[in-house]
Design a protein around this motif. Structure first.
Motif, short mmCIF file in Angstrom:
data_model
loop_
_atom_site.label_atom_id
_atom_site.label_comp_id
_atom_site.label_asym_id
_atom_site.label_seq_id
_atom_site.Cartn_x
_atom_site.Cartn_y
_atom_site.Cartn_z
N LYS A 1 22.24 -17.78 38.33
CA LYS A 1 22.30 -16.91 39.50
C LYS A 1 21.15 -17.17 40.48
O LYS A 1 21.38 -17.31 41.67
N LYS B 1 31.77 -19.51 39.13
CA LYS B 1 31.50 -19.87 37.72
C LYS B 1 30.02 -20.16 37.49
O LYS B 1 29.51 -20.00 36.40
N GLN C 1 27.10 -17.28 36.57
CA GLN C 1 26.89 -16.72 35.24
C GLN C 1 25.56 -17.15 34.64
O GLN C 1 24.78 -16.33 34.19
N GLU C 2 25.31 -18.48 34.64
CA GLU C 2 24.07 -18.94 34.01
C GLU C 2 22.96 -19.19 35.01
O GLU C 2 21.79 -19.22 34.63
N LYS D 1 32.30 -11.53 26.35
CA LYS D 1 31.40 -11.57 27.50
C LYS D 1 31.90 -12.60 28.52
O LYS D 1 31.91 -12.36 29.72
N ASP D 2 32.31 -13.74 28.01
CA ASP D 2 32.83 -14.82 28.85
C ASP D 2 34.08 -14.41 29.59
O ASP D 2 34.20 -14.61 30.79
N ASP E 1 36.29 -18.82 42.64
CA ASP E 1 36.30 -19.15 41.20
C ASP E 1 37.31 -20.24 40.88
O ASP E 1 37.60 -20.51 39.72
N LEU F 1 31.96 -10.57 40.90
CA LEU F 1 30.52 -10.60 40.64
C LEU F 1 29.99 -9.17 40.61
O LEU F 1 30.49 -8.30 41.29
N PHE G 1 33.45 -11.87 32.26
CA PHE G 1 32.91 -12.44 33.49
C PHE G 1 34.01 -13.12 34.30
O PHE G 1 34.07 -12.99 35.50
N ARG G 2 34.86 -13.85 33.60
CA ARG G 2 35.93 -14.59 34.29
C ARG G 2 36.88 -13.65 35.03
O ARG G 2 37.38 -13.97 36.09
#
Ligand SMILES: [Zn+2]
Length: 161
Positions: free
Chosen positions: A99, A93, A96-97, A25-26, A69, A34, A29-30
């Motif tokens: 938004k 970055k 992700q947590e 998942k990480d 990023d 978006l 995302f990287r």
């Protein structure tokens, strides 16, 4: 004995799968831009901000909002004024947590900094968090418009020139 062994193995297996999932998942995302939902939300907020600038100051602005990023993870975003170009940069970055925080708190806060540049005000006083900046931030429906931020406050931004 056999029973405990099975339970132990099950827990181990579940943990490994979970780790793989989190890692996947990480890295997903990287390595990806978006999501379209997030982009739409940013665009919607930008529309609102432009409308509020027009309503309050009679100005039609078009300030680019860049999603970067490469900036330090601690930095949520910043406004810059370089070679007559005013831009807002948001840290990818951080989407992700956090938004909603990025869109509802950070973006209007940075937009107010950018508007200070539009008005030709480039004061460094208090990191650019002057009374005038605060008034703009509030006029833009900002939530994070306090002039004197606490230590360890979530807003680790800087105004760059
Ligand atoms: Zn600020």
């Amino acid at each position: 004995m056999q029973k405990y062994y099975k339970i132990f193995m099950s827990i181990t297996l579940i943990s490994i799968l979970l780790l793989v999932y989190v890692y996947y998942k990480d890295s997903y995302f990287r390595n990806n831009p978006l999501g379209q939902d997030t982009i739409n939300e940013i665009k919607q907020k930008e529309k609102e901000l432009k409308y509020l600038v027009y309503k309050n100051y009679g100005l039609k602005v078009n300030i680019p909002i860049i999603i970067d990023d490469k900036i330090h993870a601690n930095l949520y975003g910043y406004a810059t004024y370089k070679n007559d170009n005013i831009r807002i940069v948001l840290n990818k970055k951080r989407f992700q947590e956090t938004k909603n925080y990025m869109i509802s708190y950070v973006l209007p806060h940075e937009y107010a900094h950018a508007m200070m540049f539009v008005f030709g005000d480039r004061t460094h006083e208090n990191g650019g968090h002057t009374k005038k900046w605060q008034d703009i931030c509030i006029a833009l429906n900002g939530i994070k418009c306090n002039r004197f931020v606490q230590r360890d406050d979530i807003l680790m931004e800087k105004v760059r020139f």
